[in-house]
Scaffold this motif. Structure first.
Motif, mmCIF file in Angstrom:
data_model
loop_
_atom_site.group_PDB
_atom_site.id
_atom_site.type_symbol
_atom_site.label_atom_id
_atom_site.label_comp_id
_atom_site.label_asym_id
_atom_site.label_seq_id
_atom_site.Cartn_x
_atom_site.Cartn_y
_atom_site.Cartn_z
ATOM 1 N N LYS A 34 0.805 -1.151 0.071
ATOM 2 C CA LYS A 34 0.151 -0.015 -0.003
ATOM 3 C C LYS A 34 0.925 1.171 0.128
ATOM 4 O O LYS A 34 1.905 1.435 0.522
ATOM 5 C CB LYS A 34 -0.982 -0.019 1.236
ATOM 6 C CG LYS A 34 -0.274 -0.104 2.615
ATOM 7 C CD LYS A 34 -1.265 -0.120 3.832
ATOM 8 C CE LYS A 34 -0.448 0.084 4.969
ATOM 9 N NZ LYS A 34 -1.126 -0.404 6.269
ATOM 10 N N ILE A 79 -6.526 -5.791 2.891
ATOM 11 C CA ILE A 79 -6.427 -5.670 4.233
ATOM 12 C C ILE A 79 -6.895 -4.344 4.812
ATOM 13 O O ILE A 79 -6.800 -4.100 6.015
ATOM 14 C CB ILE A 79 -4.771 -5.933 4.856
ATOM 15 C CG1 ILE A 79 -3.866 -4.730 4.033
ATOM 16 C CG2 ILE A 79 -4.352 -7.069 4.225
ATOM 17 C CD1 ILE A 79 -2.714 -4.540 4.837
ATOM 18 N N LEU A 162 -5.393 -6.844 14.196
ATOM 19 C CA LEU A 162 -4.465 -6.050 14.404
ATOM 20 C C LEU A 162 -4.437 -5.399 15.924
ATOM 21 O O LEU A 162 -5.472 -4.759 16.254
ATOM 22 C CB LEU A 162 -4.906 -4.619 13.678
ATOM 23 C CG LEU A 162 -4.481 -3.700 12.803
ATOM 24 C CD1 LEU A 162 -3.282 -4.114 11.930
ATOM 25 C CD2 LEU A 162 -5.364 -2.804 11.971
ATOM 26 N N MET A 192 3.067 -7.883 11.877
ATOM 27 C CA MET A 192 3.272 -6.977 11.080
ATOM 28 C C MET A 192 5.122 -6.803 11.293
ATOM 29 O O MET A 192 5.650 -7.649 11.903
ATOM 30 C CB MET A 192 2.669 -5.805 11.196
ATOM 31 C CG MET A 192 1.120 -5.920 11.467
ATOM 32 S SD MET A 192 0.081 -4.801 11.343
ATOM 33 C CE MET A 192 0.719 -3.334 11.959
ATOM 34 N N SER A 193 5.267 -5.610 10.692
ATOM 35 C CA SER A 193 6.836 -5.651 10.693
ATOM 36 C C SER A 193 7.534 -5.519 12.021
ATOM 37 O O SER A 193 8.573 -6.177 12.091
ATOM 38 C CB SER A 193 7.110 -4.286 10.128
ATOM 39 O OG SER A 193 6.977 -4.122 8.543
ATOM 40 N N ARG A 208 1.644 -9.850 7.465
ATOM 41 C CA ARG A 208 1.486 -8.755 6.673
ATOM 42 C C ARG A 208 2.486 -7.671 6.974
ATOM 43 O O ARG A 208 2.584 -6.922 8.027
ATOM 44 C CB ARG A 208 0.061 -8.289 7.066
ATOM 45 C CG ARG A 208 -1.011 -9.217 6.970
ATOM 46 C CD ARG A 208 -2.528 -8.359 7.294
ATOM 47 N NE ARG A 208 -2.464 -7.630 8.435
ATOM 48 C CZ ARG A 208 -2.821 -8.037 9.666
ATOM 49 N NH1 ARG A 208 -3.176 -9.354 9.989
ATOM 50 N NH2 ARG A 208 -2.747 -7.333 10.842
ATOM 51 N N GLY A 210 4.957 -4.683 5.889
ATOM 52 C CA GLY A 210 5.072 -3.474 4.803
ATOM 53 C C GLY A 210 6.465 -2.906 5.008
ATOM 54 O O GLY A 210 7.575 -3.094 4.401
ATOM 55 N N SER A 211 6.458 -1.993 6.014
ATOM 56 C CA SER A 211 7.715 -1.193 6.310
ATOM 57 C C SER A 211 9.020 -1.964 6.419
ATOM 58 O O SER A 211 10.001 -1.397 5.778
ATOM 59 C CB SER A 211 7.755 -0.395 7.372
ATOM 60 O OG SER A 211 7.109 -0.916 8.678
ATOM 61 N N ARG A 217 6.483 4.199 4.953
ATOM 62 C CA ARG A 217 5.629 4.901 4.059
ATOM 63 C C ARG A 217 5.482 6.383 4.348
ATOM 64 O O ARG A 217 5.555 6.931 5.509
ATOM 65 C CB ARG A 217 4.160 4.360 4.182
ATOM 66 C CG ARG A 217 3.842 3.112 3.845
ATOM 67 C CD ARG A 217 2.446 2.297 4.159
ATOM 68 N NE ARG A 217 2.309 2.111 5.703
ATOM 69 C CZ ARG A 217 2.786 1.098 6.218
ATOM 70 N NH1 ARG A 217 3.154 -0.091 5.645
ATOM 71 N NH2 ARG A 217 2.510 1.157 7.499
HETATM 72 C C1 LIG Z 1 -0.384 -1.289 6.919
HETATM 73 C C2 LIG Z 1 -0.677 -2.518 7.390
HETATM 74 C C3 LIG Z 1 0.279 -3.495 7.668
HETATM 75 C C4 LIG Z 1 1.552 -3.398 7.317
HETATM 76 O O1 LIG Z 1 2.200 -2.755 8.434
HETATM 77 P P1 LIG Z 1 3.813 -2.586 8.788
HETATM 78 O O2 LIG Z 1 3.994 -2.099 10.295
HETATM 79 O O3 LIG Z 1 4.321 -1.545 7.663
HETATM 80 O O4 LIG Z 1 4.391 -3.856 8.437
HETATM 81 C C5 LIG Z 1 -0.276 -4.879 8.217
HETATM 82 N N1 LIG Z 1 -1.489 -5.069 8.349
HETATM 83 C C6 LIG Z 1 -2.571 -4.228 8.208
HETATM 84 C C7 LIG Z 1 -4.027 -4.272 8.315
HETATM 85 C C8 LIG Z 1 -2.199 -2.824 7.610
HETATM 86 O O5 LIG Z 1 -2.796 -1.871 7.372
#
Ligand SMILES: *Cc1c(COP(=O)(O)O)cnc(C)c1O
Length: 218
Positions: A34, A79, A162, A192-193, A208, A210-211, A217
């Motif tokens: 994203k 997500i 989350l 997550m990260s 999941r 991302g960073s 981001r």
């Molecule tokens: C943005 C997001 C992530 C990824 O988060 P990071 O901390 O960048 O890894 C995972 N899950 C959801 C639901 C998100 O919105």
């Protein structure tokens, strides 16, 4: 993103899985792309990665059709919160939907899936920390939502959460794993990260990230 970053994250997932006596292959790394443009995503695709997540239908529709064309085998996960009036578009674009959280969305998705004859795997998002500002179904409402999903023929693969920010995530991951076990569901989308290794040791089947892959981001 370098392919070294991808290998490093994969190695950390594998190590956490092994510590918990799990098979690394039972954990899917979802790269959360994203906000990142195609040029930032292509290095991962070139390195062979195929599983990605986005949080917005419109951004996905703009970014992914060309990438899918160029790199066959892409699997896209949704997500971010989904409005019922975007259910048909989501069913057309995504291979998995992690944000099923209310009866009206269950109905809209089931209808869209029947119409398109396409059945993306669904995860029920649970508001695991009972936070008013967050999406997700309340823990107390989960059994009824799962029953409504079954009745509607929605394919539920598992649960997603989350956890609250700035607190130890492990108890929330353990609670989600227990809720999934009680419901007879195998899929656990959590981690997550900053906390994916903890999530993997507690049973995550989908992390999941991302960073840690793409950098911060904007
Ligand atoms: C943005 C997001 C992530 C990824 O988060 P990071 O901390 O960048 O890894 C995972 N899950 C959801 C639901 C998100 O919105």
């Amino acid at each position: 993103m370098t392919s070294d970053t991808l290998s490093e994250i994969q190695a950390r997932i594998a190590k956490a899985a092994t510590i918990a006596d799990r098979r690394p292959a039972d954990v899917t790394l979802i790269a959360v792309s994203k906000t990142h443009p195609a040029e930032a995503i292509e290095p991962l695709l070139r390195a062979g990665h195929r599983v990605f997540a986005e949080n917005r239908v419109a951004e996905t529709a703009a970014k992914w059709p060309a990438l899918r064309e160029a790199y066959p085998g892409v699997e896209l996960h949704l997500i971010g919160q989904l409005q019922s009036n975007k259910a048909a578009e989501a069913v057309a674009l995504f291979d998995a939907i992690h944000v099923v959280d209310r009866p009206s969305l269950v109905a809209a998705l089931a209808k869209a899936m029947d119409a398109a004859d396409r059945h993306p795997a669904c995860f029920v998002q649970v508001n695991i920390g009972d936070e008013p500002q967050k999406g997700g179904c309340a823990i107390a409402d989960l059994p009824a939502l799962l029953e409504a999903s079954r009745d509607a023929g929605l394919p539920i693969a598992g649960l997603m959460c989350l956890p609250p920010a700035d607190t130890e995530a492990a108890p929330y991951f353990a609670l989600l794993a227990k809720l999934a076990r009680d419901a007879g569901l195998e899929g656990l989308s959590m981690g997550m990260s900053d906390d994916f290794e903890t999530a993997v040791t507690l049973g995550a089947t989908h992390v999941r990230i991302g960073s840690a892959l793409f950098g911060a981001r904007a």
